[in-house]
Every structure is written in structure tokens, then in C-alpha cells.
Write a protein that holds these residues in place. Structure first.
Motif, mmCIF file in Angstrom:
data_model
loop_
_atom_site.group_PDB
_atom_site.id
_atom_site.type_symbol
_atom_site.label_atom_id
_atom_site.label_comp_id
_atom_site.label_asym_id
_atom_site.label_seq_id
_atom_site.Cartn_x
_atom_site.Cartn_y
_atom_site.Cartn_z
ATOM 1 N N ASN A 67 0.822 -1.212 0.000
ATOM 2 C CA ASN A 67 0.000 0.000 0.000
ATOM 3 C C ASN A 67 0.855 1.261 0.000
ATOM 4 O O ASN A 67 0.573 2.213 -0.728
ATOM 5 C CB ASN A 67 -0.956 0.010 1.191
ATOM 6 C CG ASN A 67 -2.078 -0.994 1.037
ATOM 7 O OD1 ASN A 67 -2.398 -1.426 -0.063
ATOM 8 N ND2 ASN A 67 -2.660 -1.385 2.146
ATOM 9 N N GLU A 68 1.905 1.263 0.801
ATOM 10 C CA GLU A 68 2.801 2.422 0.844
ATOM 11 C C GLU A 68 3.480 2.637 -0.506
ATOM 12 O O GLU A 68 3.628 3.766 -0.966
ATOM 13 C CB GLU A 68 3.838 2.267 1.952
ATOM 14 C CG GLU A 68 3.266 2.451 3.335
ATOM 15 C CD GLU A 68 4.264 2.155 4.453
ATOM 16 O OE1 GLU A 68 5.426 1.785 4.160
ATOM 17 O OE2 GLU A 68 3.868 2.294 5.621
ATOM 18 N N SER A 69 3.893 1.572 -1.154
ATOM 19 C CA SER A 69 4.543 1.669 -2.459
ATOM 20 C C SER A 69 3.578 2.213 -3.506
ATOM 21 O O SER A 69 3.944 3.066 -4.321
ATOM 22 C CB SER A 69 5.070 0.292 -2.879
ATOM 23 O OG SER A 69 5.674 0.368 -4.138
ATOM 24 N N MET A 92 9.894 0.573 -17.966
ATOM 25 C CA MET A 92 10.639 0.199 -16.767
ATOM 26 C C MET A 92 12.121 0.088 -17.092
ATOM 27 O O MET A 92 12.515 -0.598 -18.026
ATOM 28 C CB MET A 92 10.120 -1.122 -16.202
ATOM 29 C CG MET A 92 8.792 -0.972 -15.522
ATOM 30 S SD MET A 92 8.368 -2.403 -14.517
ATOM 31 C CE MET A 92 9.532 -2.262 -13.186
ATOM 32 N N SER A 93 12.908 0.756 -16.310
ATOM 33 C CA SER A 93 14.352 0.691 -16.466
ATOM 34 C C SER A 93 14.873 -0.572 -15.794
ATOM 35 O O SER A 93 14.170 -1.226 -15.015
ATOM 36 C CB SER A 93 14.994 1.917 -15.817
ATOM 37 O OG SER A 93 14.794 1.868 -14.409
ATOM 38 N N TYR A 94 16.105 -0.880 -16.081
ATOM 39 C CA TYR A 94 16.752 -2.017 -15.430
ATOM 40 C C TYR A 94 16.693 -1.838 -13.913
ATOM 41 O O TYR A 94 16.324 -2.759 -13.188
ATOM 42 C CB TYR A 94 18.204 -2.137 -15.908
ATOM 43 C CG TYR A 94 18.982 -3.209 -15.186
ATOM 44 C CD1 TYR A 94 18.845 -4.544 -15.544
ATOM 45 C CD2 TYR A 94 19.819 -2.882 -14.128
ATOM 46 C CE1 TYR A 94 19.537 -5.537 -14.879
ATOM 47 C CE2 TYR A 94 20.511 -3.870 -13.448
ATOM 48 C CZ TYR A 94 20.371 -5.190 -13.823
ATOM 49 O OH TYR A 94 21.055 -6.162 -13.147
ATOM 50 N N ASP A 95 17.035 -0.641 -13.445
ATOM 51 C CA ASP A 95 17.015 -0.383 -11.999
ATOM 52 C C ASP A 95 15.606 -0.528 -11.421
ATOM 53 O O ASP A 95 15.433 -1.042 -10.318
ATOM 54 C CB ASP A 95 17.561 1.013 -11.693
ATOM 55 C CG ASP A 95 19.059 1.133 -11.954
ATOM 56 O OD1 ASP A 95 19.742 0.090 -11.981
ATOM 57 O OD2 ASP A 95 19.537 2.276 -12.120
ATOM 58 N N TRP A 100 11.806 -3.702 -8.215
ATOM 59 C CA TRP A 100 10.561 -4.444 -8.079
ATOM 60 C C TRP A 100 10.820 -5.901 -7.690
ATOM 61 O O TRP A 100 10.160 -6.447 -6.812
ATOM 62 C CB TRP A 100 9.753 -4.357 -9.368
ATOM 63 C CG TRP A 100 8.472 -5.138 -9.319
ATOM 64 C CD1 TRP A 100 8.140 -6.192 -10.082
ATOM 65 C CD2 TRP A 100 7.373 -4.946 -8.425
ATOM 66 N NE1 TRP A 100 6.899 -6.662 -9.742
ATOM 67 C CE2 TRP A 100 6.404 -5.923 -8.726
ATOM 68 C CE3 TRP A 100 7.110 -4.046 -7.393
ATOM 69 C CZ2 TRP A 100 5.200 -6.020 -8.034
ATOM 70 C CZ3 TRP A 100 5.905 -4.154 -6.715
ATOM 71 C CH2 TRP A 100 4.972 -5.122 -7.038
ATOM 72 N N PHE A 101 11.804 -6.536 -8.344
ATOM 73 C CA PHE A 101 12.144 -7.918 -7.983
ATOM 74 C C PHE A 101 12.634 -8.014 -6.543
ATOM 75 O O PHE A 101 12.287 -8.948 -5.828
ATOM 76 C CB PHE A 101 13.193 -8.506 -8.931
ATOM 77 C CG PHE A 101 12.630 -8.977 -10.241
ATOM 78 C CD1 PHE A 101 11.480 -9.733 -10.305
ATOM 79 C CD2 PHE A 101 13.267 -8.662 -11.423
ATOM 80 C CE1 PHE A 101 10.949 -10.177 -11.506
ATOM 81 C CE2 PHE A 101 12.757 -9.088 -12.638
ATOM 82 C CZ PHE A 101 11.591 -9.843 -12.680
ATOM 83 N N TRP A 105 10.937 -10.221 -3.691
ATOM 84 C CA TRP A 105 11.708 -11.241 -2.981
ATOM 85 C C TRP A 105 11.645 -11.021 -1.472
ATOM 86 O O TRP A 105 11.480 -11.962 -0.706
ATOM 87 C CB TRP A 105 13.159 -11.247 -3.455
ATOM 88 C CG TRP A 105 13.945 -12.311 -2.774
ATOM 89 C CD1 TRP A 105 14.872 -12.156 -1.790
ATOM 90 C CD2 TRP A 105 13.848 -13.728 -2.991
ATOM 91 N NE1 TRP A 105 15.357 -13.362 -1.385
ATOM 92 C CE2 TRP A 105 14.744 -14.346 -2.112
ATOM 93 C CE3 TRP A 105 13.087 -14.507 -3.844
ATOM 94 C CZ2 TRP A 105 14.904 -15.722 -2.068
ATOM 95 C CZ3 TRP A 105 13.239 -15.878 -3.789
ATOM 96 C CH2 TRP A 105 14.138 -16.470 -2.915
ATOM 97 N N GLU A 106 11.757 -9.764 -1.060
ATOM 98 C CA GLU A 106 11.707 -9.452 0.373
ATOM 99 C C GLU A 106 10.339 -9.780 0.976
ATOM 100 O O GLU A 106 10.222 -9.990 2.168
ATOM 101 C CB GLU A 106 12.040 -7.981 0.607
ATOM 102 C CG GLU A 106 13.495 -7.653 0.362
ATOM 103 C CD GLU A 106 13.789 -6.155 0.352
ATOM 104 O OE1 GLU A 106 12.843 -5.349 0.522
ATOM 105 O OE2 GLU A 106 14.967 -5.801 0.157
ATOM 106 N N HIS A 107 9.311 -9.818 0.150
ATOM 107 C CA HIS A 107 7.953 -10.098 0.609
ATOM 108 C C HIS A 107 7.420 -11.413 0.040
ATOM 109 O O HIS A 107 6.210 -11.613 -0.046
ATOM 110 C CB HIS A 107 7.027 -8.942 0.193
ATOM 111 C CG HIS A 107 7.388 -7.644 0.820
ATOM 112 N ND1 HIS A 107 8.341 -6.810 0.308
ATOM 113 C CD2 HIS A 107 6.933 -7.044 1.934
ATOM 114 C CE1 HIS A 107 8.454 -5.747 1.066
ATOM 115 N NE2 HIS A 107 7.611 -5.860 2.062
#
Length: 142
Positions: A67-69, A92-95, A100-101, A105-107
Motif C-alpha cells: 500500500n505504501e509503495s 521500466m528501467s533495469y534499476d 521491483w524484484f 523477494w523481500e515479501h
């Protein structure tokens, strides 16, 4: 006066996550979660109102961060942006992809619980609601 054993919270959350990921919310039984954590069902009810609140405890941080994102990115307006920045906002840039990945992964477990295991909870339509939300805002990938 007794001191609350906080190790029980951790054991219950770890057990619940394991079993919800394996069986989904509807297939998981509170007794099985408690047996796996080495506690009685009373330990759950002392901490949460029941199985759904235990599930909520597992996904709450993921939902909050998503939600914050979304809020952060949707508040990004076109004002003051160059034509190049506006074009890049939709590419979308590489960065941006790596960011996003990393976020996903963190979630990972929270996303998995929301996407595959939430039927029967207040999050049962989370993916649909997420997609509706994402397609109804001007999302900027800057």
C-alpha cells in the motif's frame, strides 16, 4: 504475575506460515498449527482472536508495504517532468525492474500467502483488488 513468553509468538507465526503455505487458510487447522508450534490452542486465543487474525499477522507487513509503495508511486505527478522523463515513466528501467524484484523477494512469503492461500480470509480477493487498484491509477515507475 506471569511474564509473557514471546518465543511462543514466534513459534506460532512460523508454524502458521509453514502450514498456511502448504495447505492454504481453509485447509489449515488451528490444532495442527498449535501442535506444530508445541503449544495449545489457548495460546493462539491469548494472542489473536483466531485463525484469521493469525493469518492477518503474517501478511500485515506485506500489505502495508504494498500500500505504501502504491501510494508513493501514484502520487508521482507529471508536473515539472520533461518529455523524456514522462516517456521513461512508462518504460521500466533495469534499476526499476531490479527494485521491483527485490521488493517481491523481500515479501515472497507474504505475496504467496496473499496470492495462493488467502481464500476464506478478508484477503480472499486480494489479487483481484490489487489489479483493480493498479489499473485505476496513473502509476509512475520513476
Amino acid at each position: 504475575m506471569s511474564v509473557r513468553d514471546h518465543s511462543i509468538d514466534v513459534r506460532l507465526l512460523e508454524s502458521a506460515k509453514r502450514i498456511f503455505l502448504k495447505k492454504g487458510f481453509l485447509g489449515a487447522e488451528l490444532k495442527e498449527i498449535c501442535d506444530d508450534a508445541g503449544v495449545t490452542t489457548g495460546a493462539v486465543y491469548k494472542r489473536w482472536s483466531g485463525k484469521e487474525e493469525l493469518f492477518h499477522a503474517l501478511v500485515a507487513d506485506t500489505v502495508k508495504d504494498i500500500n505504501e509503495s502504491i501510494i508513493e508511486r501514484s502520487e508521482n505527478t507529471c508536473e515539472g517532468k520533461t518529455d523524456e522523463q514522462l516517456v521513461c515513466a512508462w518504460t521500466m528501467s533495469y534499476d526499476g525492474i531490479i527494485e521491483w524484484f527485490r521488493f517481491c523477494w523481500e515479501h515472497h512469503d507474504g505475496f504467496t500467502l496473499l496470492a495462493r492461500c488467502a481464500a476464506g480470509t478478508r484477503y480472499g480477493n486480494y489479487l483481484h483488488e490489487f489489479c483493480e487498484r493498479m489499473t485505476s491509477i496513473d502509476f509512475v515507475w520513476l
